[in-house]
Each structure stands twice: as C-alpha cells, then as structure tokens.
Design a protein around this motif. Structure first.
Motif, short mmCIF file in Angstrom:
data_model
loop_
_atom_site.label_atom_id
_atom_site.label_comp_id
_atom_site.label_asym_id
_atom_site.label_seq_id
_atom_site.Cartn_x
_atom_site.Cartn_y
_atom_site.Cartn_z
N GLY A 1 0.72 -1.34 0.05
CA GLY A 1 0.04 0.00 -0.03
C GLY A 1 0.84 1.29 0.00
N GLY B 1 -8.09 -6.74 2.49
CA GLY B 1 -6.89 -6.73 3.58
C GLY B 1 -7.52 -5.48 4.71
N ARG B 2 -6.81 -5.62 5.68
CA ARG B 2 -7.01 -4.81 6.79
C ARG B 2 -5.83 -3.98 7.02
N GLU B 3 -6.02 -2.69 6.96
CA GLU B 3 -4.80 -1.53 6.70
C GLU B 3 -5.41 -0.22 7.41
N THR B 4 -4.29 0.27 8.02
CA THR B 4 -4.60 1.35 8.95
C THR B 4 -3.59 2.59 8.44
N TYR B 5 -4.00 3.69 8.15
CA TYR B 5 -3.34 4.77 7.73
C TYR B 5 -3.53 5.91 8.68
N HIS C 1 -4.21 -1.91 15.50
CA HIS C 1 -4.41 -0.91 14.75
C HIS C 1 -4.66 0.45 15.52
N ASN D 1 -0.49 -2.64 8.44
CA ASN D 1 -1.10 -3.87 7.66
C ASN D 1 -0.88 -5.02 8.18
N ASN D 2 -2.02 -5.54 8.90
CA ASN D 2 -2.08 -6.69 9.65
C ASN D 2 -3.61 -7.21 9.76
N VAL E 1 -4.64 -1.39 -0.92
CA VAL E 1 -4.63 -2.18 -0.10
C VAL E 1 -4.82 -3.66 -0.68
N THR F 1 1.47 3.82 8.77
CA THR F 1 0.79 2.62 7.89
C THR F 1 0.95 1.36 8.82
#
Length: 151
Positions: free
Chosen positions: A2, A115-119, A139, A132-133, A105, A130
C-alpha cells in the motif's frame, strides 16, 4: 504494498453510513485523519477493531483527528453496524473497492479477503503511519500513538 510513509493520499469521495458524501478535500489542510480499511461489517475481527476505535474515539477527537472506517459494505450495512455498536465515527461505503485500490490495499488470506490496513494522515494529507495486519488488535493503539506524535 500500500501507500508508504511520506506518500500523499489520493483525493476521494464516498458515501457515509447516512448517505452523505465524505470528501478528503474537506479535511486536508484542516485535520489529521485515521483511515482504516477493514474486510466486513459485523464479523468478529472487524467488530473488535471498530469497537477499539470507538473506545478511544475521545482521545482521537481531543487531538482534532477524524476517524474513518472503509469497507465495501453498503451504506445500510454501515448504518446498522454503527448503530449496533454505537460507533461515533464515519463509515464509508466503497462498493467497487475503488478507494481501496487507490490506497493499494492488497487482499489477504489466499487473496480471498479484503485486507485490513490503517493509515494515519497528517493535516497536509501525507501518510505518517501505516499498519497492515489482518489481526484486529494493534491498529487503534498504533494509530493513536501516531496521532499523538503529530498533534
């Protein structure tokens, strides 16, 4: 992979759980944002993740940050999810996964799940963190730490 730290987020607009249009143009230059992409409303991991952001929402709000959850679920699904768990933040419907693709993502679990991704994004629209997990824990705590470091 990402977007990376230092990248500018793409401009986008999506409908929220109330049918209102959310646009990043209304926030860039004004507020930092926490944008978390999650697979699906009302699943155990996604509920755990959303509730962790809910439980710490006041800390994000006190620092002027906007929390935004994004999945491909419909506005109606988001409205029910937010109501059931008293989620105080914006949930955006990305039915064609257009914004997910803009953020790059990737799918997870043998390419079967979104996917599970936080920004975490600063006021200028630049990515400062970022994560990604697929695991739901971690998160919110990482996002809050990043928000504290920039506000």
């Amino acid at each position: 992979m990402g977007l990376k730290v230092g990248d500018r987020i793409p401009d986008f607009s999506l409908a929220d759980q109330h049918g209102n249009t959310f646009s990043t143009a209304d926030y860039i230059g004004k507020k930092p944002m926490v944008i978390f992409f999650y697979p699906k409303d009302n699943t155990p991991g996604c509920t755990k993740e959303a509730c962790s952001f809910r439980d710490s929402y006041a800390e994000f709000a006190d620092r002027g940050a906007e929390v935004i959850g994004i999945s491909a679920d419909s506005e109606s699904s988001h409205r029910k999810f937010a109501s059931m768990y008293n989620l105080p933040f914006v949930l955006l419907s990305d039915p064609g996964n257009k914004v997910r693709k803009l953020f790059k993502v990737e799918k997870a679990l043998f390419n079967l799940l979104p996917g599970r991704e936080t920004y975490v994004v600063d006021k200028k629209g630049l990515v400062v963190m970022t994560f990604n997990n697929m695991g739901a824990s971690g998160h919110m705590t990482r996002a809050l730490k990043a928000i504290k470091s920039i506000t």
